[in-house]
Design an enzyme around this catalytic site. Structure first.
Site, short mmCIF file in Angstrom:
data_model
loop_
_atom_site.label_atom_id
_atom_site.label_comp_id
_atom_site.label_asym_id
_atom_site.label_seq_id
_atom_site.Cartn_x
_atom_site.Cartn_y
_atom_site.Cartn_z
N HIS A 95 -54.41 -37.15 4.35
CA HIS A 95 -53.41 -37.75 5.22
C HIS A 95 -53.93 -37.95 6.64
O HIS A 95 -53.38 -38.78 7.38
CB HIS A 95 -52.14 -36.90 5.23
CG HIS A 95 -51.32 -37.06 3.99
ND1 HIS A 95 -49.94 -37.02 3.97
CD2 HIS A 95 -51.69 -37.27 2.69
CE1 HIS A 95 -49.50 -37.20 2.74
NE2 HIS A 95 -50.55 -37.34 1.95
N HIS A 102 -55.01 -36.16 -7.27
CA HIS A 102 -53.92 -35.58 -8.05
C HIS A 102 -54.41 -34.67 -9.16
O HIS A 102 -53.60 -34.14 -9.92
CB HIS A 102 -53.04 -36.70 -8.62
CG HIS A 102 -52.25 -37.42 -7.57
ND1 HIS A 102 -51.39 -38.46 -7.85
CD2 HIS A 102 -52.21 -37.25 -6.22
CE1 HIS A 102 -50.85 -38.89 -6.72
NE2 HIS A 102 -51.33 -38.18 -5.72
#
Length: 723
Positions: free
Chosen positions: A78, A246
């Site tokens: 992020h 993920h």
């Protein structure tokens, strides 16, 4: 609340963002050299300290599965993932995640805890290790700690100590909303306006539930593809990043974040000391089991802290159906849940939890091109590993510029095309005598002062401080796509490049030693000598120091598609308005200020360069637009003097209010044409104050010398070898 000028007059041109280029907000002082400080680190000790933090669960914020690795990967992702190619802004450099608005974005829920966990490491190494480097290095260490071999790491990101207010995040005034103004022509799930990359205000990429919070697989895939392309990622890199990221950790949605989370860090009460998103109703839950972030709940596979193909296998092996999870958000569960291997509970290893998928995950399976990559990765796990390693490295380093800025023992030897490589200078550089000889050759050619100045500007002014791309080094102005950009007037540019090539070839052919000159150096030298001559014609003896060392890149070293993002839609310095465009900027003058910000110019530097380019006749086309002088090609202050002269009247001549004619007030003939780029220096109070100083009878010498200083700055912005 005390209102600012911008509050009182919302249409007032914001030139104050250029003050960021003159005021150093850092506490370390002008003499601090972060690159030198970073290289004093015991790098392996730093990594060991990060791993120690990562594997030591804290009572105040317990680690999922006893390992903070997934949390640190999310923090790093992020931090870096805000980068967008269209203006090169955001990304990991500056460590902007710790400053608003990123510090309080809904997509960054609880990353304040990740940074707080790393505070002891930052305190130990102080100024030698920036937050910007620490946050992304922690992501690398996390991957390695969980069994993945990374491609490498480079330090060198200095910290910002002030929010970057030049970043346009979108038109919305509320988090997690999407307005039609974010997309072109009313598109609702694609075709973002420039320079945006995120499709939802306050989210890094796209809504994980799907466009507008609905489980729309086709729309989600469209959003993903456009957003990742705006980060310069291919379909393969996109799938590798999502699947690789993920593979680790879980999402947290045991409760509804809209109803049960307290205010974000920037709105939290002072006693929380910068920590936000308290779980309302229970003091224990800030460090307890019911952590809330996205509102979606569950892991992706059975081994959340181990590198494997579990995510890819689960996504492809099972049929997934949408449902509302415990946090009230859309997520996906396997239709045959009994067949899916469960994961251990994040906090209680005696319990288990079934894997889930996001709409954005299932969209990869639904889209045929993304699915082809997924299936190839499952069949070739080593290819998956390598693709993720390289894509992750690119994600973390995309905004760092050329490899010579990379620091540390883990810098890869390979140079990638996305790093905009240029050859090393492997021949002896020209000296003073050779420079004098080349200057004479340039002045003796048929090239005019406006041609020389425009070509040098076109080459050097592509530079962007945001991601250190562009600039004169590499002479990419002679390559695709730059040589055919409309703003560069391709037919006229071709004449200049042919003449330079003749001078360069003849000079290099006649050298008996190893001294050669590159076209990149010759283009800048030509601009310099033209400015010197124009100043001399105005009665001023000035010399622009010239530092050779630029080299010429090849077409094979140039990513054409990626470089298209650098094409100016408008250029206020060359008075190029461009054609129609649909982006977030409301006026041409906003584009001028934005360009000046990327060139690290101050308000006076922007002003003096704009005025000087006009007096030099170095504007777009042959109309003489905006010269405001009877002596174009001579470096005078006529542009400012005539702009402010009340003997003239200004009359709009285009429906869009962008072009004007200048006449004497008694109804005389048209003297000049002008654009909003020109008139803003007389209508904006701050710019008019500078124009008044430079346009005064005693202001010309200061104008010339300030122009030369600003010109030299632009010509050398990409010379990292001189730092």
């Amino acid at each position: 609340m005390t209102w600012s000028n911008q509050d009182w007059w919302p249409d007032l041109l914001r030139v104050d963002i250029l003050d960021d280029n003159t005021v150093d907000a850092s506490p370390y002082g002008e003499d601090f050299d972060y690159a030198e400080a970073f290289q004093q680190l015991d790098y392996e000790a730093v990594k060991a300290d990060i791993e120690d933090v990562m594997t030591t669960s804290q009572e105040w914020w317990p680690a999922d599965y006893g390992h903070y690795g997934p949390l640190f990967i999310r923090m790093a992702w992020h931090s870096a993932g805000t980068y967008r190619t269209l203006d090169g802004r955001a990304g990991a450099s500056g460590g902007l995640q710790r400053l608003p608005p990123e510090s309080s974005w809904p997509d960054n829920v609880n990353l304040d805890k990740a940074r707080r966990l790393l505070q002891p490491v930052k305190r130990k190494y102080g100024r030698k290790l920036s937050w910007a480097d620490l946050m992304v290095l922690a992501g690398n260490v996390a991957l390695e700690s969980m069994g993945f071999e990374t491609y490498g790491f480079a330090g060198g990101r200095e910290d910002a100590f002030k929010s970057n207010e030049a970043v346009e995040w979108g038109p919305e005034t509320e988090w997690e909303t999407t307005s039609p103004e974010r997309f072109r022509e009313g598109e609702d799930v694609g075709d973002l306006k420039d320079p945006l990359a995120n499709t939802v205000m306050g989210l890094i990429y796209v809504n994980p539930e799907g466009p507008y919070g609905e489980p729309d697989l086709e729309g989600s895939a469209k959003n993903i593809r456009e957003e990742f392309q705006r980060m310069a990622m291919t379909d393969e890199e996109t799938v590798a990043l999502i699947a690789g990221g993920h593979t680790f950790g879980k999402v947290h949605g045991a409760d509804d974040p809209d109803e049960n989370l307290g205010p974000e860090p920037e709105a939290a009460p002072v006693d929380l000391q910068g920590l936000g998103w308290q779980h309302e109703g229970s003091e224990d839950k800030i460090g307890g089991l019911d952590v809330i972030s996205s509102g979606i709940e569950g892991p992706w596979n059975a081994t959340p802290i181990q590198w494997d193909t579990g995510y890819v296998d689960n996504l492809l092996d099972y049929e997934w159906e949408p449902h509302k999870g415990p946090g009230g958000a859309w997520q996906w569960r396997a239709k045959d849940e009994d067949e899916v291997e469960p994961a251990p509970d994040a906090q209680d290893s005696s319990e288990t939890q079934l894997p889930m998928m996001l709409t954005t995950d299932v969209a990869l399976k639904h889209d045929p091109d993304f699915r082809e990559v997924l299936e190839r990765f499952r069949e070739n796990p080593n290819e998956f590993r390598e693709s993720f390693a390289k894509a992750w490295f690119k994600l973390l380093h995309r905004d760092m510029g050329p490899p010579e800025r990379y620091l540390g023992p883990e810098v890869p030897e390979e140079t990638m095309i996305w790093q905009d490589p240029v050859p090393d200078a492997d021949r002896e550089l020209v000296g003073e005598d050779e420079i004098d000889e080349l200057e004479a050759e340039i002045l003796d050619s048929d090239l005019s002062i406006p041609q020389l100045v425009k070509t040098a500007w076109a080459s050097a002014s592509t530079y962007r401080e945001s991601d250190k791309r562009g600039g004169a080094n590499g002479s990419r102005i002679r390559l695709e796509p730059q040589r055919n950009w409309e703003v560069n007037e391709p037919a006229k540019l071709e004449t200049v490049l042919e003449t330079y090539e003749e001078i360069r070839s003849e000079f290099n052919r006649t050298r008996s030693d190893d001294v050669t000159v590159s076209l990149a150096d010759l283009i800048v030298l030509g601009g310099n000598v033209a400015v010197e001559q124009a100043a001399a014609d105005a009665g001023y003896d000035i010399e622009i120091p010239f530092e050779p060392g630029r080299t010429d890149a090849s077409q094979e070293q140039t990513d054409v598609e990626s470089f298209e993002a650098l094409e100016p839609k408008a250029d206020g310095f060359r008075n190029y308005l461009g054609g129609e465009y649909d982006d977030l900027y409301d006026s041409p003058e906003e584009r001028l200020v934005d360009h000046a910000h990327l060139l690290t110019l101050s308000v006076p530097e922007m002003t003096v360069l704009a005025g000087g380019m006009r007096s030099l006749g170095a504007t777009y086309g042959e109309s003489g637009r905006s010269a405001f002088t009877d002596d174009p090609g001579v470096l005078t202050n006529d542009f400012f003097a005539n702009l402010l002269d009340m003997e003239y009247d200004w009359e709009p001549i285009s429906e869009d209010g962008e072009r004007f004619e200048i006449r004497e007030r008694d109804g005389g003939d048209v003297e000049w044409e002008a654009t909003r780029f020109d008139l803003i220096f007389g209508s904006n109070a701050r710019l008019r104050a500078l124009a008044d100083a430079y346009g005064a009878d005693d202001g010309e010498e200061e104008f010339v010398r300030d122009f030369v200083d600003a010109w030299k700055k632009v010509m050398t912005l990409d010379r990292f070898d001189l730092e």
